[in-house]
Structure formats: structure tokens, C-alpha cells
Design a protein around this motif. Structure first.
Motif, PDB file in Angstrom:
ATOM      1  N   UNK A 174       0.855  -1.183   0.000  1.00  0.00           N
ATOM      2  CA  UNK A 174       0.000   0.000   0.000  1.00  0.00           C
ATOM      3  C   UNK A 174       0.891   1.231   0.000  1.00  0.00           C
ATOM      4  N   UNK A 175       0.692   2.121  -0.985  1.00  0.00           N
ATOM      5  CA  UNK A 175       1.545   3.304  -1.104  1.00  0.00           C
ATOM      6  C   UNK A 175       0.966   4.528  -0.404  1.00  0.00           C
ATOM      7  N   UNK A 176      -0.290   4.862  -0.705  1.00  0.00           N
ATOM      8  CA  UNK A 176      -0.911   6.005  -0.044  1.00  0.00           C
ATOM      9  C   UNK A 176      -2.400   6.069  -0.345  1.00  0.00           C
ATOM     10  N   UNK A 177      -3.102   6.777   0.520  1.00  0.00           N
ATOM     11  CA  UNK A 177      -4.509   7.095   0.325  1.00  0.00           C
ATOM     12  C   UNK A 177      -4.561   8.533  -0.168  1.00  0.00           C
ATOM     13  N   UNK A 178      -5.410   8.793  -1.154  1.00  0.00           N
ATOM     14  CA  UNK A 178      -5.468  10.130  -1.742  1.00  0.00           C
ATOM     15  C   UNK A 178      -6.885  10.670  -1.673  1.00  0.00           C
ATOM     16  N   UNK A 179      -7.020  11.879  -1.147  1.00  0.00           N
ATOM     17  CA  UNK A 179      -8.315  12.547  -1.115  1.00  0.00           C
ATOM     18  C   UNK A 179      -8.591  13.068  -2.523  1.00  0.00           C
ATOM     19  N   UNK A 180      -9.641  12.576  -3.148  1.00  0.00           N
ATOM     20  CA  UNK A 180      -9.948  12.901  -4.536  1.00  0.00           C
ATOM     21  C   UNK A 180     -10.321  14.360  -4.756  1.00  0.00           C
ATOM     22  N   UNK A 181     -10.516  15.099  -3.689  1.00  0.00           N
ATOM     23  CA  UNK A 181     -10.832  16.515  -3.812  1.00  0.00           C
ATOM     24  C   UNK A 181      -9.570  17.364  -3.944  1.00  0.00           C
ATOM     25  N   UNK A 182      -8.420  16.763  -3.726  1.00  0.00           N
ATOM     26  CA  UNK A 182      -7.157  17.480  -3.870  1.00  0.00           C
ATOM     27  C   UNK A 182      -6.794  17.624  -5.339  1.00  0.00           C
ATOM     28  N   UNK A 183      -5.841  18.492  -5.589  1.00  0.00           N
ATOM     29  CA  UNK A 183      -5.330  18.700  -6.933  1.00  0.00           C
ATOM     30  C   UNK A 183      -4.629  17.420  -7.406  1.00  0.00           C
ATOM     31  N   UNK A 184      -5.023  16.859  -8.566  1.00  0.00           N
ATOM     32  CA  UNK A 184      -4.412  15.613  -9.049  1.00  0.00           C
ATOM     33  C   UNK A 184      -2.899  15.705  -9.264  1.00  0.00           C
ATOM     34  N   UNK A 185      -2.390  16.905  -9.437  1.00  0.00           N
ATOM     35  CA  UNK A 185      -0.939  17.059  -9.616  1.00  0.00           C
ATOM     36  C   UNK A 185      -0.171  16.667  -8.355  1.00  0.00           C
TER      37      UNK A 185
END
Length: 101
Positions: free
Chosen positions: A84-95
Motif C-alpha cells: 500500500x503506497x498512499x490514500x489520496x483525497x480525490x478533492x485534492x489537486x491531481x498534480x
């Protein structure tokens, strides 16, 4: 045979950040629902890690945990390990995804 799951430090940190965000924005019940979704998806992944979508750009798999959160991971079929690398909040900037990898 199921896969073993290994957590990167970033995965642990970003999961904690997501939980803190949910607790701040909503309440403990929502944190519990989110935690249950994480556990459910990790169980599914441990059986079949190929259920995620492979990103050729990032060179990792991802699976949507909730409308707001996506988990990024990789796996090795030879030794039956999911990382598992990371969890990403989809509301953040995709960059910001590139910064996490």
C-alpha cells in the motif's frame, strides 16, 4: 491463497490524515464507516489484487475506497505481497499525486 499486505509509511500517514479530516468535517460514525470500507477493500485486494485499475502514468494500481478517497498500491504475484503506497483525497489537486510517488 491470499496476499500479504505491507503498509508504506506514506500509506499509514495518509490514512491517518483522511481519518482526521473525516472526523473534523463530520463525526465518529463517518470515521467508522470509512474504516469499515478500508477493511472491506483490503480484504478484497488480498484475494484478488488485480481488481484495481492500473495507471500507466503512475505505474501503480488504484482502487476507490469511497467517493472522496482512493488507495494506490502495487503487488508482486510471485511472492504474494501487496504494498500500500498512499490514500489520496480525490478533492485534492491531481498534480499532488506525483509528489506522493
Amino acid at each position: 491463497m491470499s496476499y500479504d499486505i505491507i503498509w508504506d509509511v506514506k500509506a499509514q500517514i495518509t490514512l491517518e490524515e483522511e481519518i482526521n479530516y473525516i472526523l473534523f468535517k463530520w463525526n465518529f460514525n463517518e470515521v467508522k464507516k470509512f474504516s469499515d470500507l478500508v477493511e472491506e477493500n483490503l480484504s478484497r485486494l488480498s484475494i484478488n489484487p488485480e481488481i484495481g485499475i492500473y495507471s500507466k502514468i503512475l505505474k501503480v494500481y488504484c482502487i476507490v475506497i469511497s467517493k472522496q478517497t482512493t488507495l494506490y498500491y502495487s503487488f508482486n504475484s510471485d511472492i504474494k505481497i501487496i504494498e500500500l503506497h498512499f490514500f489520496f483525497n480525490n478533492q485534492k489537486n491531481p498534480e499532488e499525486l506525483n509528489k506522493l510517488l
